[in-house]
Structures are given as C-alpha cells and as structure tokens.
Design an enzyme around this catalytic site. Structure first.
Site, PDB file in Angstrom:
ATOM      1  N   LYS A  10       0.801  -1.208  -0.016  1.00  0.00           N
ATOM      2  CA  LYS A  10      -0.019  -0.082  -0.102  1.00  0.00           C
ATOM      3  C   LYS A  10       0.827   1.228   0.045  1.00  0.00           C
ATOM      4  O   LYS A  10       0.650   2.063  -0.737  1.00  0.00           O
ATOM      5  CB  LYS A  10      -1.039   0.169   1.198  1.00  0.00           C
ATOM      6  CG  LYS A  10      -1.832  -1.178   1.194  1.00  0.00           C
ATOM      7  CD  LYS A  10      -2.775  -1.078   2.646  1.00  0.00           C
ATOM      8  CE  LYS A  10      -1.960  -1.336   3.895  1.00  0.00           C
ATOM      9  NZ  LYS A  10      -1.409  -2.701   4.094  1.00  0.00           N
ATOM     10  N   ARG A  86     -10.582   0.197   8.939  1.00  0.00           N
ATOM     11  CA  ARG A  86     -10.099  -1.253   9.003  1.00  0.00           C
ATOM     12  C   ARG A  86     -11.224  -1.835   9.522  1.00  0.00           C
ATOM     13  O   ARG A  86     -10.944  -3.133   9.969  1.00  0.00           O
ATOM     14  CB  ARG A  86      -8.851  -1.336   9.786  1.00  0.00           C
ATOM     15  CG  ARG A  86      -7.857  -0.870   8.995  1.00  0.00           C
ATOM     16  CD  ARG A  86      -6.372  -1.291   9.611  1.00  0.00           C
ATOM     17  NE  ARG A  86      -5.272  -0.581   9.125  1.00  0.00           N
ATOM     18  CZ  ARG A  86      -4.060  -1.047   8.723  1.00  0.00           C
ATOM     19  NH1 ARG A  86      -3.708  -2.214   8.717  1.00  0.00           N
ATOM     20  NH2 ARG A  86      -3.145  -0.155   8.457  1.00  0.00           N
ATOM     21  N   ARG A 121      11.556  -6.026   4.895  1.00  0.00           N
ATOM     22  CA  ARG A 121      11.364  -4.375   4.883  1.00  0.00           C
ATOM     23  C   ARG A 121      12.194  -3.616   5.519  1.00  0.00           C
ATOM     24  O   ARG A 121      12.424  -3.740   6.593  1.00  0.00           O
ATOM     25  CB  ARG A 121      10.206  -4.051   4.995  1.00  0.00           C
ATOM     26  CG  ARG A 121       9.807  -2.527   5.121  1.00  0.00           C
ATOM     27  CD  ARG A 121       8.245  -2.010   5.335  1.00  0.00           C
ATOM     28  NE  ARG A 121       7.345  -2.729   6.292  1.00  0.00           N
ATOM     29  CZ  ARG A 121       6.296  -2.626   6.203  1.00  0.00           C
ATOM     30  NH1 ARG A 121       5.460  -2.063   5.294  1.00  0.00           N
ATOM     31  NH2 ARG A 121       5.340  -3.357   7.130  1.00  0.00           N
ATOM     32  N   ARG A 149      10.809  -1.786  11.150  1.00  0.00           N
ATOM     33  CA  ARG A 149       9.686  -1.581  12.272  1.00  0.00           C
ATOM     34  C   ARG A 149       9.879  -2.473  13.119  1.00  0.00           C
ATOM     35  O   ARG A 149       9.904  -3.792  12.845  1.00  0.00           O
ATOM     36  CB  ARG A 149       8.366  -1.377  11.392  1.00  0.00           C
ATOM     37  CG  ARG A 149       7.763  -0.064  10.707  1.00  0.00           C
ATOM     38  CD  ARG A 149       6.979  -0.086  10.116  1.00  0.00           C
ATOM     39  NE  ARG A 149       5.885  -0.896  10.153  1.00  0.00           N
ATOM     40  CZ  ARG A 149       4.688  -0.832   9.590  1.00  0.00           C
ATOM     41  NH1 ARG A 149       4.726  -0.189   8.348  1.00  0.00           N
ATOM     42  NH2 ARG A 149       3.622  -1.501   9.974  1.00  0.00           N
ATOM     43  N   ARG A 160      -1.327  -9.639  12.500  1.00  0.00           N
ATOM     44  CA  ARG A 160      -1.901  -8.496  11.643  1.00  0.00           C
ATOM     45  C   ARG A 160      -2.560  -9.156  10.645  1.00  0.00           C
ATOM     46  O   ARG A 160      -3.499  -8.478  10.268  1.00  0.00           O
ATOM     47  CB  ARG A 160      -0.748  -7.652  11.017  1.00  0.00           C
ATOM     48  CG  ARG A 160      -0.133  -6.488  12.275  1.00  0.00           C
ATOM     49  CD  ARG A 160       1.305  -6.318  12.305  1.00  0.00           C
ATOM     50  NE  ARG A 160       1.314  -5.309  10.908  1.00  0.00           N
ATOM     51  CZ  ARG A 160       2.604  -5.310  10.181  1.00  0.00           C
ATOM     52  NH1 ARG A 160       3.825  -5.939  10.528  1.00  0.00           N
ATOM     53  NH2 ARG A 160       2.772  -4.611   9.005  1.00  0.00           N
TER      54      ARG A 160
HETATM   55  P1  AP5 Z   1       4.831  -1.469   1.881  1.00  0.00           P
HETATM   56  O1  AP5 Z   1       4.445  -0.725   0.640  1.00  0.00           O
HETATM   57  O2  AP5 Z   1       5.556  -0.917   3.086  1.00  0.00           O
HETATM   58  O3  AP5 Z   1       3.501  -2.313   2.158  1.00  0.00           O
HETATM   59  P2  AP5 Z   1       2.298  -1.702   3.170  1.00  0.00           P
HETATM   60  O4  AP5 Z   1       1.022  -2.491   2.605  1.00  0.00           O
HETATM   61  O5  AP5 Z   1       1.882  -0.217   3.156  1.00  0.00           O
HETATM   62  O6  AP5 Z   1       2.460  -2.425   4.531  1.00  0.00           O
HETATM   63  P3  AP5 Z   1       2.352  -2.238   5.911  1.00  0.00           P
HETATM   64  O7  AP5 Z   1       2.871  -3.084   6.967  1.00  0.00           O
HETATM   65  O8  AP5 Z   1       2.783  -0.574   6.431  1.00  0.00           O
HETATM   66  O9  AP5 Z   1       0.536  -2.379   6.120  1.00  0.00           O
HETATM   67  P4  AP5 Z   1      -0.003  -2.482   7.534  1.00  0.00           P
HETATM   68  O10 AP5 Z   1      -1.323  -2.352   7.116  1.00  0.00           O
HETATM   69  O11 AP5 Z   1       0.277  -3.593   8.276  1.00  0.00           O
HETATM   70  O12 AP5 Z   1       0.609  -1.414   8.531  1.00  0.00           O
HETATM   71  P5  AP5 Z   1      -0.001   0.145   8.921  1.00  0.00           P
HETATM   72  O13 AP5 Z   1       1.509   0.858   9.074  1.00  0.00           O
HETATM   73  O14 AP5 Z   1      -0.876   0.590   7.937  1.00  0.00           O
HETATM   74  O15 AP5 Z   1       5.528  -2.699   1.368  1.00  0.00           O
HETATM   75  C1  AP5 Z   1       6.077  -3.820   2.171  1.00  0.00           C
HETATM   76  C2  AP5 Z   1       7.420  -4.329   1.661  1.00  0.00           C
HETATM   77  O16 AP5 Z   1       7.150  -5.110   0.605  1.00  0.00           O
HETATM   78  C3  AP5 Z   1       8.357  -3.406   1.463  1.00  0.00           C
HETATM   79  O17 AP5 Z   1       9.620  -3.564   1.626  1.00  0.00           O
HETATM   80  C4  AP5 Z   1       8.060  -3.083  -0.134  1.00  0.00           C
HETATM   81  O18 AP5 Z   1       9.584  -2.659  -0.736  1.00  0.00           O
HETATM   82  C5  AP5 Z   1       8.074  -4.542  -0.689  1.00  0.00           C
HETATM   83  N1  AP5 Z   1       7.109  -4.435  -1.676  1.00  0.00           N
HETATM   84  C6  AP5 Z   1       5.990  -3.551  -2.021  1.00  0.00           C
HETATM   85  N2  AP5 Z   1       5.125  -3.943  -3.198  1.00  0.00           N
HETATM   86  C7  AP5 Z   1       6.028  -5.103  -3.466  1.00  0.00           C
HETATM   87  C8  AP5 Z   1       5.851  -5.802  -4.868  1.00  0.00           C
HETATM   88  N3  AP5 Z   1       4.831  -5.842  -5.688  1.00  0.00           N
HETATM   89  N4  AP5 Z   1       6.712  -7.012  -4.832  1.00  0.00           N
HETATM   90  C9  AP5 Z   1       7.433  -7.293  -3.943  1.00  0.00           C
HETATM   91  N5  AP5 Z   1       7.806  -6.566  -2.901  1.00  0.00           N
HETATM   92  C10 AP5 Z   1       7.000  -5.476  -2.787  1.00  0.00           C
HETATM   93  O19 AP5 Z   1      -0.391  -0.165  10.368  1.00  0.00           O
HETATM   94  C11 AP5 Z   1       0.564  -0.509  11.331  1.00  0.00           C
HETATM   95  C12 AP5 Z   1      -0.296  -0.743  12.686  1.00  0.00           C
HETATM   96  O20 AP5 Z   1      -0.889   0.513  12.977  1.00  0.00           O
HETATM   97  C13 AP5 Z   1      -1.676  -1.634  12.424  1.00  0.00           C
HETATM   98  O21 AP5 Z   1      -0.996  -3.084  12.751  1.00  0.00           O
HETATM   99  C14 AP5 Z   1      -2.292  -1.352  13.802  1.00  0.00           C
HETATM  100  O22 AP5 Z   1      -2.015  -1.476  14.974  1.00  0.00           O
HETATM  101  C15 AP5 Z   1      -2.314   0.333  13.605  1.00  0.00           C
HETATM  102  N6  AP5 Z   1      -3.304   0.764  12.606  1.00  0.00           N
HETATM  103  C16 AP5 Z   1      -3.169   1.212  11.242  1.00  0.00           C
HETATM  104  N7  AP5 Z   1      -4.332   1.670  10.947  1.00  0.00           N
HETATM  105  C17 AP5 Z   1      -5.406   1.609  11.834  1.00  0.00           C
HETATM  106  C18 AP5 Z   1      -6.667   1.750  11.820  1.00  0.00           C
HETATM  107  N8  AP5 Z   1      -7.369   2.142  10.859  1.00  0.00           N
HETATM  108  N9  AP5 Z   1      -7.532   1.466  13.032  1.00  0.00           N
HETATM  109  C19 AP5 Z   1      -6.713   0.926  13.855  1.00  0.00           C
HETATM  110  N10 AP5 Z   1      -5.313   0.544  14.008  1.00  0.00           N
HETATM  111  C20 AP5 Z   1      -4.631   0.873  13.042  1.00  0.00           C
END
Ligand code: AP5
Length: 220
Positions: A10, A86, A121, A149, A160
C-alpha cells in the site's frame, strides 16, 4: 482509498500515486507512528496495540483521521487514504461525515509472500523511503542508517494478517460500488501500472462528465 493485508504494498503504491496524481497521502499507520514518536497520550495507548499487531482503539484513530481529512491541503488537492477504514465502525464513522471514495483499491497478495515482504522491509529515516532487501534493494550508502519497524517480525505479521482477514469483508460492504481488486503478487511496476490505468480511466470519465455538465448548463 487503498487497502490490503500487511505489507501488500500500500505505502509503496501510494508514493507512486502521489507523484502522478498529486493527492495527499494519509496513512493511518504513519499518523499513529508519529503520535508514538512524539510520546503523546494517544501515542502511548496506540503503541500497546501496535506492538501486538492489533487494531488501535477507535477513540484514538477515528478523530485523528477525520482531523487530517478536514485540513486545507487535503481539501484542495484531494486525498488518498491508506489503512483506514479497517473495520465497519471506522467506515461508518466517515460515512457519517459524507466521506466516500471515488475508488477503493484492494491489493491482494498470498500470505506466504506477505511474510517475506514484512521481514525484508527497511525504511530510510532520513528520506522516509521504503525498501526491501530483495525486491527493492536500498542504495549501498544508506544501508547503515536503515531501520526495521518493531512490528515487522514474522510473529507480529501473522497477528496483523489475522486482524485483516477478520475485518476486511465488513469494510468491503461499504465500498462495493467503487471496489477495484488488484493482483498485488506482481512486481512493483506492474502493480503500479494496474492502479494507474484505473485512475487514468476514472480521471478521463470524470472530465467527460464535467464537460457534459458544462455543455448542458450552457445550452439550457
Ligand atoms: P509496503 O508498501 O511498505 O506495504 P504496506 O501495505 O504499506 O504495509 P504495512 O505493513 O505498512 O501495512 P500495515 O497495514 O500492516 O501497517 P500500517 O502501517 O498501516 O511494502 C512492504 C514491503 O514489500 C516493502 O519492503 C516493499 O518494498 C515491498 N514491496 C511492495 N510491493 C511489492 C511488490 N509488488 N513486490 C515485491 N515487494 C514489494 O499499520 C500498522 C499498525 O498500526 C497496525 O497493525 C495497527 O496496529 C495500527 N493501525 C493502522 N491503521 C489503523 C486503523 N485504521 N485502525 C486501528 N489501528 C490501525
């Protein structure tokens, strides 16, 4: 809106979308991490949940996202909401404010690929760039300063993933009219092209609608 399981890509795709379409990227995870970093009361509470891979309570997340959506840069340039909503409650909370996306992307990736993406990552704290040790290797001169992270372990990623799987259907109920599923197992460029094709088509059709509205208004 852009949604998908942890590490689906994402954030990576948001960078590309922002560059091409000039939208303001609002990442719920980044907003929460900023609160944690700043050591605020909200951040301290959020950290307890994030460290376990669980959803942060709505009393922290919902107002934080609503507040960001109301700011002038977002109102002027348009928004790209990443990682929110979410849960059905979070979707209902913004629908009450009349907030509904033009497009809702769901990036789908098999679980085994996600774990590999999570553990490889790395982030550059100076530039905010996201890398992957295999799939998007960082420049050599940045290697020493890269950070991982605290929730990017296999164990926390599995938690997750479970949270995502348990909630995604109830969120999709709100966005069936604008849902576009993307095959996120392709390489970064191919996923980006699939997303851009949808957004280009959307932009063309909304300009056409606007053109028709103006033509009808001037002939009335
Ligand atoms: P990346 O682009 O970083 O992936 P992402 O989908 O953004 O991953 P996140 O881990 O950030 O998502 P998440 O939803 O778990 O975490 P968030 O920060 O939102 O890519 C990942 C890796 O893969 C990178 O190394 C990249 O280079 C590689 N890559 C990308 N595309 C690729 C491809 N096509 N092929 C190969 N490699 C690729 O949330 C974190 C925490 O915050 C949650 O667990 C929760 O506790 C809290 N939180 C966040 N939002 C909420 C909410 N709305 N409500 C309640 N709690 C929340």
């Amino acid at each position: 809106m852009i949604s998908g399981p942890p590490a689906a890509g994402k954030g990576t795709q948001c960078e590309r979308i922002v560059e091409k379409f000039g939208l303001i990227h609002i990442s719920a995870g980044d907003l929460l991490r900023a609160e944690v970093e700043a050591g605020t009361a909200a951040g301290k509470l959020a950290a307890e949940y994030m460290n376990k891979g669980q959803l942060v309570p709505n009393k922290v997340v919902v107002d934080m996202v609503k507040h960001r959506l109301a700011q002038p840069d977002v109102q002027d340039q348009g928004w790209l909401l990443d990682g929110y909503p979410r849960s059905a409650d979070q979707a209902a909370a913004i629908l009450e404010e009349g907030i509904h996306p033009d497009v809702f992307f769901l990036i789908q990736v098999p679980d085994e690929d996600l774990i590999e993406r999570v553990v490889g990552r790395r982030m550059d704290p100076e530039t905010g760039q996201i890398y992957h040790l295999t799939f998007k290797p960082p420049p050599k001169d940045t290697l020493k300063r890269l950070i991982q992270r605290s929730d990017d372990t296999e164990e926390k990623a599995k938690a997750r993933l479970e949270v995502h799987a348990g909630n995604v259907a109830s969120v999709l109920d709100y966005y069936q009219d604008v849902l576009v599923e993307i095959d996120g197992s392709q390489d970064i460029g191919a996923v980006g092209s699939a997303i851009e094709d949808v957004l280009d088509t959307f932009q063309e059709s909304s300009s056409l609608d606007e053109f028709q509205r103006q033509a009808e208004a001037s002939s009335a």
